[in-house]
Each structure stands twice: as structure tokens, then as C-alpha cells.
Design an enzyme around this catalytic site. Structure first.
Site, PDB file in Angstrom:
ATOM      1  N   SER A 334       0.836  -1.212   0.000  1.00 14.07           N
ATOM      2  CA  SER A 334       0.000   0.000   0.000  1.00 14.07           C
ATOM      3  C   SER A 334       0.864   1.253   0.000  1.00 14.07           C
ATOM      4  O   SER A 334       0.598   2.213  -0.731  1.00 14.07           O
ATOM      5  CB  SER A 334      -0.883   0.020   1.247  1.00 14.07           C
ATOM      6  OG  SER A 334      -1.792  -1.040   1.207  1.00 14.07           O
ATOM      7  N   ARG A 338       1.501   4.289  -3.021  1.00 13.80           N
ATOM      8  CA  ARG A 338       1.278   5.706  -2.719  1.00 13.80           C
ATOM      9  C   ARG A 338       2.556   6.518  -2.896  1.00 13.80           C
ATOM     10  O   ARG A 338       2.514   7.694  -3.250  1.00 13.80           O
ATOM     11  CB  ARG A 338       0.711   5.838  -1.306  1.00 13.80           C
ATOM     12  CG  ARG A 338      -0.761   5.361  -1.235  1.00 13.80           C
ATOM     13  CD  ARG A 338      -1.127   4.926   0.168  1.00 13.80           C
ATOM     14  NE  ARG A 338      -2.545   4.669   0.351  1.00 13.80           N
ATOM     15  CZ  ARG A 338      -3.138   3.497   0.112  1.00 13.80           C
ATOM     16  NH1 ARG A 338      -2.452   2.480  -0.392  1.00 13.80           N
ATOM     17  NH2 ARG A 338      -4.437   3.343   0.352  1.00 13.80           N
ATOM     18  N   ARG A 434     -13.380  -7.408 -10.786  1.00 13.10           N
ATOM     19  CA  ARG A 434     -13.592  -6.770  -9.476  1.00 13.10           C
ATOM     20  C   ARG A 434     -14.443  -5.495  -9.588  1.00 13.10           C
ATOM     21  O   ARG A 434     -14.426  -4.810 -10.598  1.00 13.10           O
ATOM     22  CB  ARG A 434     -12.246  -6.499  -8.824  1.00 13.10           C
ATOM     23  CG  ARG A 434     -11.531  -7.818  -8.568  1.00 13.10           C
ATOM     24  CD  ARG A 434     -10.222  -7.649  -7.881  1.00 13.10           C
ATOM     25  NE  ARG A 434     -10.375  -7.112  -6.540  1.00 13.10           N
ATOM     26  CZ  ARG A 434      -9.353  -6.759  -5.771  1.00 13.10           C
ATOM     27  NH1 ARG A 434      -8.131  -6.872  -6.222  1.00 13.10           N
ATOM     28  NH2 ARG A 434      -9.566  -6.297  -4.569  1.00 13.10           N
ATOM     29  N   SER A 479     -13.525   1.115   3.227  1.00 13.78           N
ATOM     30  CA  SER A 479     -12.525   0.827   2.191  1.00 13.78           C
ATOM     31  C   SER A 479     -11.500   1.946   2.094  1.00 13.78           C
ATOM     32  O   SER A 479     -11.830   3.090   1.773  1.00 13.78           O
ATOM     33  CB  SER A 479     -13.217   0.642   0.833  1.00 13.78           C
ATOM     34  OG  SER A 479     -12.240   0.680  -0.196  1.00 13.78           O
ATOM     35  N   GLN A 481      -9.266   2.037  -0.098  1.00 13.87           N
ATOM     36  CA  GLN A 481      -9.069   2.342  -1.517  1.00 13.87           C
ATOM     37  C   GLN A 481     -10.055   3.404  -1.974  1.00 13.87           C
ATOM     38  O   GLN A 481      -9.697   4.335  -2.695  1.00 13.87           O
ATOM     39  CB  GLN A 481      -9.217   1.067  -2.354  1.00 13.87           C
ATOM     40  CG  GLN A 481      -8.086   0.085  -2.089  1.00 13.87           C
ATOM     41  CD  GLN A 481      -8.202  -1.191  -2.876  1.00 13.87           C
ATOM     42  OE1 GLN A 481      -9.246  -1.464  -3.486  1.00 13.87           O
ATOM     43  NE2 GLN A 481      -7.160  -1.987  -2.865  1.00 13.87           N
ATOM     44  N   ASP A 627      -6.616  -8.124   4.740  1.00 18.37           N
ATOM     45  CA  ASP A 627      -5.815  -8.910   3.799  1.00 18.37           C
ATOM     46  C   ASP A 627      -5.217 -10.162   4.439  1.00 18.37           C
ATOM     47  O   ASP A 627      -4.633 -10.994   3.745  1.00 18.37           O
ATOM     48  CB  ASP A 627      -4.676  -8.051   3.240  1.00 18.37           C
ATOM     49  CG  ASP A 627      -5.201  -6.947   2.327  1.00 18.37           C
ATOM     50  OD1 ASP A 627      -6.284  -7.127   1.745  1.00 18.37           O
ATOM     51  OD2 ASP A 627      -4.532  -5.902   2.222  1.00 18.37           O
ATOM     52  N   LYS A 654     -12.177  -9.838  -3.246  1.00 16.23           N
ATOM     53  CA  LYS A 654     -10.741  -9.554  -3.327  1.00 16.23           C
ATOM     54  C   LYS A 654     -10.192 -10.230  -4.596  1.00 16.23           C
ATOM     55  O   LYS A 654     -10.965 -10.544  -5.502  1.00 16.23           O
ATOM     56  CB  LYS A 654     -10.033 -10.041  -2.062  1.00 16.23           C
ATOM     57  CG  LYS A 654     -10.422  -9.243  -0.826  1.00 16.23           C
ATOM     58  CD  LYS A 654      -9.868  -7.825  -0.874  1.00 16.23           C
ATOM     59  CE  LYS A 654     -10.256  -7.004   0.329  1.00 16.23           C
ATOM     60  NZ  LYS A 654      -9.906  -5.586   0.172  1.00 16.23           N
ATOM     61  N   ARG A 699      -2.372 -14.425  -1.977  1.00 16.50           N
ATOM     62  CA  ARG A 699      -2.448 -14.688  -0.538  1.00 16.50           C
ATOM     63  C   ARG A 699      -2.979 -16.106  -0.247  1.00 16.50           C
ATOM     64  O   ARG A 699      -2.693 -16.679   0.798  1.00 16.50           O
ATOM     65  CB  ARG A 699      -3.289 -13.623   0.159  1.00 16.50           C
ATOM     66  CG  ARG A 699      -2.703 -12.214  -0.056  1.00 16.50           C
ATOM     67  CD  ARG A 699      -3.072 -11.241   1.030  1.00 16.50           C
ATOM     68  NE  ARG A 699      -2.797  -9.874   0.608  1.00 16.50           N
ATOM     69  CZ  ARG A 699      -1.600  -9.284   0.663  1.00 16.50           C
ATOM     70  NH1 ARG A 699      -0.560  -9.939   1.140  1.00 16.50           N
ATOM     71  NH2 ARG A 699      -1.432  -8.045   0.253  1.00 16.50           N
TER      72      ARG A 699
HETATM   73  C1  S3P Z   1      -5.601  -1.364   0.203  1.00 17.34           C
HETATM   74  C2  S3P Z   1      -6.807  -1.394   0.847  1.00 17.34           C
HETATM   75  C3  S3P Z   1      -7.536  -2.626   1.116  1.00 17.34           C
HETATM   76  C4  S3P Z   1      -6.670  -3.858   0.924  1.00 17.34           C
HETATM   77  C5  S3P Z   1      -5.842  -3.782  -0.305  1.00 17.34           C
HETATM   78  C6  S3P Z   1      -4.940  -2.580  -0.261  1.00 17.34           C
HETATM   79  C7  S3P Z   1      -4.959  -0.059   0.001  1.00 17.34           C
HETATM   80  O1  S3P Z   1      -8.628  -2.714   0.220  1.00 17.34           O
HETATM   81  O2  S3P Z   1      -7.467  -5.015   0.895  1.00 17.34           O
HETATM   82  O3  S3P Z   1      -5.038  -4.948  -0.419  1.00 17.34           O
HETATM   83  O4  S3P Z   1      -3.745  -0.027  -0.309  1.00 17.34           O
HETATM   84  O5  S3P Z   1      -5.627   0.967   0.141  1.00 17.34           O
HETATM   85  P1  S3P Z   1     -10.040  -2.007   0.601  1.00 17.34           P
HETATM   86  O6  S3P Z   1      -9.702  -0.628   0.927  1.00 17.34           O
HETATM   87  O7  S3P Z   1     -10.866  -2.117  -0.629  1.00 17.34           O
HETATM   88  O8  S3P Z   1     -10.561  -2.783   1.732  1.00 17.34           O
END
Ligand code: S3P
Length: 747
Positions: A334, A338, A434, A479, A481, A627, A654, A699
């Protein structure tokens, strides 16, 4: 003596094959057919007496004729292997003969020219004519250079027309497969464009460069100083001049298009050198280096296929083992994503250390390169990003391919909705399934124009140039994301953008924005950004990924006698669900050396084996361990009693449906695991050996590798190449700690 193609066939495929043109390609076809005894009789036809004589002496053909009429008599298959410009004459001669039901094919490298010649000669292209092109050759030419193995593991492209006979295509396909080639079909135009760019243009450049240098140095003195680079680059200038003259004349239009593009780019490079524009030079070179590396991987796999994790790999996890030592798992996925995004939008040069060189974060990196950002590396986790500022991105040359990475697609969609140019985001088969409606819907409410495929799936078509309005958004699901996507869009919106989350989710975007000097307001469960500020480049130290560490945390907990330390792991409070849950199950986990690096807390984590007990997983821990559930299910299978997970329906969307896929796999190993709509119920007990499927989910593959520590038999895990998306080097590291894992390439 050339190497052999293998065992002769049990029975010949053809009675009589005629090869017209006994040069390198024709000679190699004939030689291969004879060596494999794939044909009762191979007849060669060539106007040149020396070639005919050598073909007989070298045992390349059974019979060599000067006259076409004699050569093709009774042949079921006629292979035209003359230079492209000689095709017309040969086809005209053939049109005057009775060829019976003979199938005709050719090896010319410009298909339009050959097809036009056939049309001209026959009035219309015969249905038994299958245009083809083996992408194989050598800088040596002539029948004496013929090798039976020339086509082995090379591509042969067939370009049948809509009314070409299917049986004829099959027959020609069989010819090439017998010679060891991979056969593919392609439309004529596409073939000519691809070849102009990848074969004809490089040959032209090689011929031209050698000629330019040779003309400058009459006694060729400078070549004495030519090192490997020159030799590598110009090797192909030793190829047959007549053949290449014909190729350029035959494929004139497509070559000119490629040449014009190249000339333009070369002029740009010239201008950059003249202007001492280091940034443009570095941009071109880093992009080219990355593309070349990518290309080498594809070549190593010997296939022109989807670039990411296309190779089939299975794991074999042997039972038993205990873990010890100190290791550092790769960087946080993550945070790596970023770092590229914000580093690109910053002003100045951002240095990243500990970057995850996995396919997912590399997909993000490549996207920003495609949008004109100069990015050096990654090299051993170091990346240097020459930021272009919030408004400096450029339109990419084509769709951005994001592989398996949901994070790339969701975060980028927000950022791209604020640009002046249009973009298309695509991904692999798993990502294409997805849900993207969760970002498309709120972005549309902000004024973005985004099209998705049916049911909100990728690809995403994002229109640039519109006006985004800030808004207050209450996320229906927890979420990170979605939150990050909207905050990134908020940097480009009019007015403020606030996102409220129903439960805490990872806050790396907020922390990193602040690290880049961008004001972010966090008020309880609401985060707010406003436009009008800038990001200033900084240094980023990416901690080890707790999601990757989780596999080893569970492994060391369940394998008796283990004592393992994981170094420099990110322990952001929004990510430590796995520690909290394992501790609640009785796990023996100690944190030490706690510190903050670049706004993110890190620690060393020591794990010793423990007797785990089943628990009801607290609802508030679900987003904090989202995760890590696949491997936590393995912990549950090894625990005493029952573990119950609820409120985790997100797991079903996922990289795979992680509830179903884990339940199926655990059941296959004899564990009592019952999926529910939003979770799972697992009874601890013995784990057997067996076969499980990763369903292309990294995973899942790693979780079942961990399960083997307590299994009574071997676990075969299908389709594990995807582990490279988040954890390159997993197998090596697992074995270094004491796990017993090996890779089985699948057939
Ligand atoms: C992530 C947020 C999570 C996670 C993903 C990475 C991120 O997803 O499952 O592997 O980097 O923001 P969600 O925000 O959809 O739960």
C-alpha cells in the site's frame, strides 16, 4: 553438423512436399522435414544450379529441380520460400499449372505484398493458399546455412483470409508445429505493422549505422575500437542485402510509418542533447530500460503473452518444519503504491527506499512512467521519482495496464478524474472481475465522467478536462481504496472533499500527504482535503509489509519449536488486526525496537510458537486485518476449538472470493470449514495433505504453503505465479526460515 530436432515421426505426415527457393528458410524447412521423416519425398526447386547441387549433397532434399512444373508435380504442399519480390513471378508460373488439391503457403515477411501478388497471378487469392511467416532467421544466408532446428520455439504467424480453407490452415499449422514452431494467426495488416516495427525498422537502423560509420572511416579503422555494444546492435547488418531490399520495398507503407515515428523521436532526443535537457534523456532511457527488461522476461518465457504472471507455477509444500532466525519481508504494498503516486505529483525529487518490487506496485510505477514522469529504478528497493507537480502529468500513449492490482486501479481512478486528458484503465482477468462501481459512483457525484463495463467492472474509461466538485461522502463500506481515491480526486476538485468511514481503514494516504507537506484534516472518522496546495518532494522509507509478515507470524505460531523475528515491520494501528487476533488466540508475539519512520510506526516482531485457541473474531478487527484472513484461517485450523468470522463479506471480492476459495482448500485438506455469507466457521483439527487451488490469488497460495507446517502430507498448490504481485522471493525466504517449499513448473 546442426543439432537434431528429435526422434523421427512414426509415420510421415506428407507424401510429397515441394519447397520453392533453397535459401536459408526453404533449406531449413526441407532439412527439418527430411530429418524427422515427416515426408516421403522433399523436392526442392531453385533456379540456381549451385544451390540445387549443395541441397542434394547436404541431404537437404531428395530431389532438386530447376523447373517449377516438374517440382510441384504430385506435391500435396508447396512452400514458397523465395524473396518477397520474386513471389509474383513464381505465383504467376504456378497459376498456369494444374496444382490439383495442393495446399500453398509462403514464408514472406510482408503479407500484404504476397497476398496482392497471389491475387494478381490467380485473379483471386486461392482458398488453398495460406500466407505465413516464420519469425526466424540468421545473419547467415543460403542453403548451406540451413538448419533443421531453425524454427524450433520460434513463432510462425499465419495470416489466413476469411475464405481460406480451414483444412489448408490446419495442414500448414501442422507443418510448422512439426518443425517445433509455435503457430499463431493474425490479420494481414496487423502482421505487417508489427513486423515493420520489430524487425524491419531495426534492420534498417543497423544497416544504416554501419554504413554511416564505414563511410566516415575509409580504412574501417574505427571498427577496431568497436566494443560489444556496437557488435550487438549491428549484428543484423550482416543479413542478406537482397532479401532486405525486397522486404523494404514490399512492406513500404508500414515501414515508412514506423520510420517516421522513430525519426520524430530521434529528433526529440537530438534536441534534448543540444539543450542539455537531462530530464528528457533520463525519461527516455529509464522508460526504455524498463520496457527492455519487461521484454526480456517475455522472451525468456518464449511467448508473446499477457505480461504479468502468465507463467504457470505450482508449489509443493512438504509437511513439517520449524521457523527460526531474523528476516525482513519485502516493502509494504500500500505504501509503495502511494509513494509513486504522490512522488510523481510532488515538486522536486522524491527518494524512496524499501519499495516493493512486486508486480502490483510496478504496475503503478509503469503507469506514471507512461504519463511522462521520470522514475529511476527500482534497484534494490530504491526508487528516484522526478516529480512533475500536481498538474504536470501527460496523456499516456495508450491504456494503462494495471495487471492484478485493485489498489492501482481504484486510487488512480480518483487521481485521473482530475486530469485534463482521457485515460483507460485495464487489468488482468482477476482485476477485470472486481467491482469498480464503489469508486465510479462517488466520483461521478463529484462530476467525473467515467464509463465502466457491465456491473461496474473494468476497463474504466475516464474523461479528463471536466470540473470536479468537492463533496462530503459517507462511505457505505470500510474501504481505504475508496477513501484514498476520493481524497486524490479532492486535490483537483473545487471546494473541500470530506470522506467519512464506517470503521477505521488504513490511513497511509493521509499520513503520506502530510509527509509531502499537503494539509489534511482528520476529525474522528472524517478526513478532509482542499485543493490549492502543493506536494513537496521528500524521502520515504517503506517499512516491511505487515500483510507479508502475517504469513510468517502464523507460520511461526503454528510450527512447534519456532522462534522468528521479523524486522522493521509497519505496525500502523490501522493494519495490526493480525497481531491483535493472533494474540487473542493465544499467540506469543513481542514487539521491540519501536520507532516512527517517515510518519509510519515500525517495529521488530518476535514470534514464538504457541497453542492457539479458536475465537470469535471481534468485528472491529475485520477492516484492520482484511488482507490477512486467508492465513488467519490457517491459524484457526490449527487452533483448539472453533473460530468464527463475521462481517467480512468484502473478502468475497478480493483477488478471489477468499471465503469460498479458502473453505474449499481447507476442506480438501480435511479441515472442517463452513463458509457463510459474510465469513466462515472453522473447527481446529488435523490437516491432511492434498491438492488445493490458489485461484490466481497470491495470498491463498502463501496461506496454504504455511498450512503444510502442520499437515500430515504434502500439499500441492496450483497456480502460484501470482505470488510475485506482492511477495517476490517468497519461496526462498520461506525456505531460509525453515519451511519446506518448492516450485513445480506445471506441464
Ligand atoms: C488497500 C486497501 C484494502 C486492501 C488492499 C490494499 C490499500 O482494500 O485489501 O489490499 O492499499 O488501500 P479495501 O480498501 O478495498 O478494503
Amino acid at each position: 553438423m546442426s543439432e537434431s530436432l528429435g526422434k523421427p515421426l512414426d509415420s510421415p505426415l506428407f507424401e510429397r512436399v515441394c519447397v520453392v527457393g533453397l535459401g536459408l528458410i526453404g533449406g531449413s524447412v526441407a532439412r527439418g522435414l527430411r530429418e524427422l521423416q515427416a515426408c516421403h519425398q522433399v523436392v526442392g526447386c531453385d533456379a540456381d544450379a549451385f544451390s540445387r547441387q549443395r541441397a542434394i549433397e547436404l541431404g537437404i532434399v531428395d530431389q532438386a529441380c530447376a523447373e517449377l512444373a516438374e517440382a510441384v508435380q504430385g506435391a500435396e504442399l508447396i512452400v514458397l520460400a523465395v524473396p518477397v519480390l520474386a513471389m509474383q513471378r513464381v505465383l504467376e508460373q504456378l497459376a498456369a499449372l494444374d496444382l490439383g488439391q495442393a495446399v500453398l503457403t509462403d514464408v514472406g515477411s510482408s503479407k500484404t505484398a504476397v497476398i496482392e501478388a497471389a491475387e494478381h497471378a490467380f485473379g483471386r487469392v486461392p482458398v488453398l493458399f495460406v500466407p505465413g511467416h516464420p519469425i526466424a532467421g540468421s545473419e547467415k544466408s543460403g542453403v548451406e546455412a540451413a538448419r533443421a532446428t531453425l524454427f524450433r520455439r520460434h513463432k510462425v504467424i499465419l495470416t489466413p483470409l476469411p475464405d481460406t480453407s480451414r483444412q489448408a490452415v490446419e495442414l500448414v499449422g501442422k507443418l510448422w508445429q512439426t518443425l517445433g514452431a509455435d503457430v499463431e494467426s493474425m490479420p494481414v495488416d496487423e502482421h505487417d505493422e508489427v513486423l515493420a516495427a520489430t524487425s524491419h525498422l531495426p534492420h534498417l537502423l543497423a544497416f544504416s549505422l554501419v554504413d554511416t560509420l564505414a563511410a566516415r572511416s575509409e580504412n574501417l579503422e574505427i571498427f577496431r575500437y568497436a566494443a560489444g555494444g556496437f557488435r550487438d546492435f549491428t549484428r543484423i547488418a550482416a543479413s542478406d542485402p537482397v532479401m532486405w531490399r525486397d522486404v523494404f520495398l514490399a512492406n513500404r507503407d508500414a515501414v515508412l510509418r514506423s520510420l517516421d515515428d522513430f525519426t520524430k523521436d530521434l529528433a526529440r532526443l537530438r534536441a534534448a542533447i543540444e539543450a542539455r535537457d537531462a530530464n528528457t534523456l533520463l525519461g527516455v532511457f529509464t522508460r526504455a530500460q524498463a520496457a527492455r527488461e519487461h521484454f526480456s522476461t517475455i522472451l525468456a518465457r518464449r511467448a508473446y503473452v499477457e505480461p504479468m504472471h502468465s507463467q504457470l507455477i505450482n508449489y509443493l509444500a512438504s509437511p513439517g518444519g520449524r521457523l527460526s532466525g531474523r528476516i525482513r519481508v519485502p516493502g509494504d504494498k500500500s505504501i509503495s503504491h502511494r509513494s509513486i503516486m504522490l512522488g510523481s505529483l510532488a515538486e522536486g525529487v522524491t527518494e524512496v527506499e524499501g519499495f516493493l518490487e512486486g508486480e502490483d506496485s510496478l504496475a503503478t510505477l509503469q503507469s506514471f512512467r507512461d504519463m511522462g514522469v521520470v522514475i529511476e529504478g527500482p534497484h534494490q528497493g530504491r526508487v528516484t521519482i522526478h516529480g512533475v507537480g500536481l498538474h504536470g502529468l501527460q496523456a499516456p500513449p495508450g491504456p494503462l495496464y494495471l495487471g492484478n492490482s485493485g489498489t492501482s486501479m481504484r486510487l488512480l481512478s480518483g487521481l485521473l478524474a482530475g486530469q485534463r486528458f482521457d485515460t483507460v484503465l485495464t487489468g488482468d482477468a482477476s482485476l477485470s472481475k472486481r467491482p469498480m462501481g464503489r469508486v465510479a459512483k462517488p466520483l461521478r457525484e463529484m462530476g467525473a465522467v467515467i464509463e465502466t463495463a457491465a456491473e461496474g467492472r473494468p476497463p474504466l474509461h475516464i474523461k479528463g478536462g471536466g470540473k470536479l466538485m468537492g463533496m462530503d461522502y459517507e462511505m457505505p463500506i470500510a474501504s481505504a481504496q475508496v477513501k484514498s481515491c476520493l481524497l486524490l480526486a479532492g486535490l483537483y476538485a473545487h471546494g473541500r472533499t470530506s470522506v467519512t468511514e464506517p470503521a477505521p481503514t488504513r490511513d497511509h494516504t493521509e499520513r503520506m500527504l502530510k509527509g509531502f507537506g499537503y494539509p489534511v484534516q482528520v476529525d474522528g472518522d472524517t478526513v478532509t482535503v482542499e485543493p490549492g496546495h502543493k506536494l513537496t518532494a521528500c524521502r520515504i522509507d517503506v517499512p516491511a509489509d505487515i500483510s507479508s509478515a502475517a504469513f510468517f507470524m502464523v507460520a511461526a505460531s503454528i510450527a512447534e519449536g519456532s522462534d522468528l523475528t521479523l524486522e522493521h515491520v509497519g505496525i500502523n494501528p490501522t493494519r495490526i488486526g493480525v497481531i491483535n487476533i493472533l494474540r487473542a488466540m493465544g499467540g506469543n508475539i513481542e514487539l521491540s525496537n519501536q520507532q516512527e519512520v517517515g510518519g509510519e510506526p515500525v517495529a521488530d516482531i518476535r514470534i514464538r510458537s504457541a497453542r492457539l485457541r479458536g475465537i470469535e473474531i471481534p468485528l472491529d478487527q475485520v477492516p484492520l486485518a482484511i488482507d490477512e484472513f486467508p492465513v488467519l484461517f490457517v491459524a484457526a485450523a490449527c487452533a483448539e476449538g472453533r473460530t468464527v468470522l463475521r462481517g467480512a463479506e468484502e473478502l468475497r471480492v478480493k483477488e478471489s472470493d477468499r471465503i469460498q476459495v479458502m473453505a474449499d482448500g481447507l476442506q480438501a485438506l480435511g479441515v472442517r470449514a463452513e463458509p457463510t455469507a459474510d465469513g466462515i466457521v472453522i473447527e481446529g483439527g488435523p490437516i491432511g495433505g492434498g491438492r488445493v487451488e490458489s485461484h490466481d490469488d497470491h495470498r491463498i497460495a502463501m496461506s496454504f504453503s504455511v498450512a503444510a507446517l502442520r499437515a500430515t502430507g504434502e500439499i500441492h498448490i496450483g497456480n502460484c505465479a501470482n505470488v510475485a504481485t506482492s511477495f517476490p522471493g517468497f519461496v526462498e525466504l520461506a525456505n531460509a526460515t525453515g519451511m519446506r517449499l518448492s516450485v513445480e513448473p506445471s506441464a
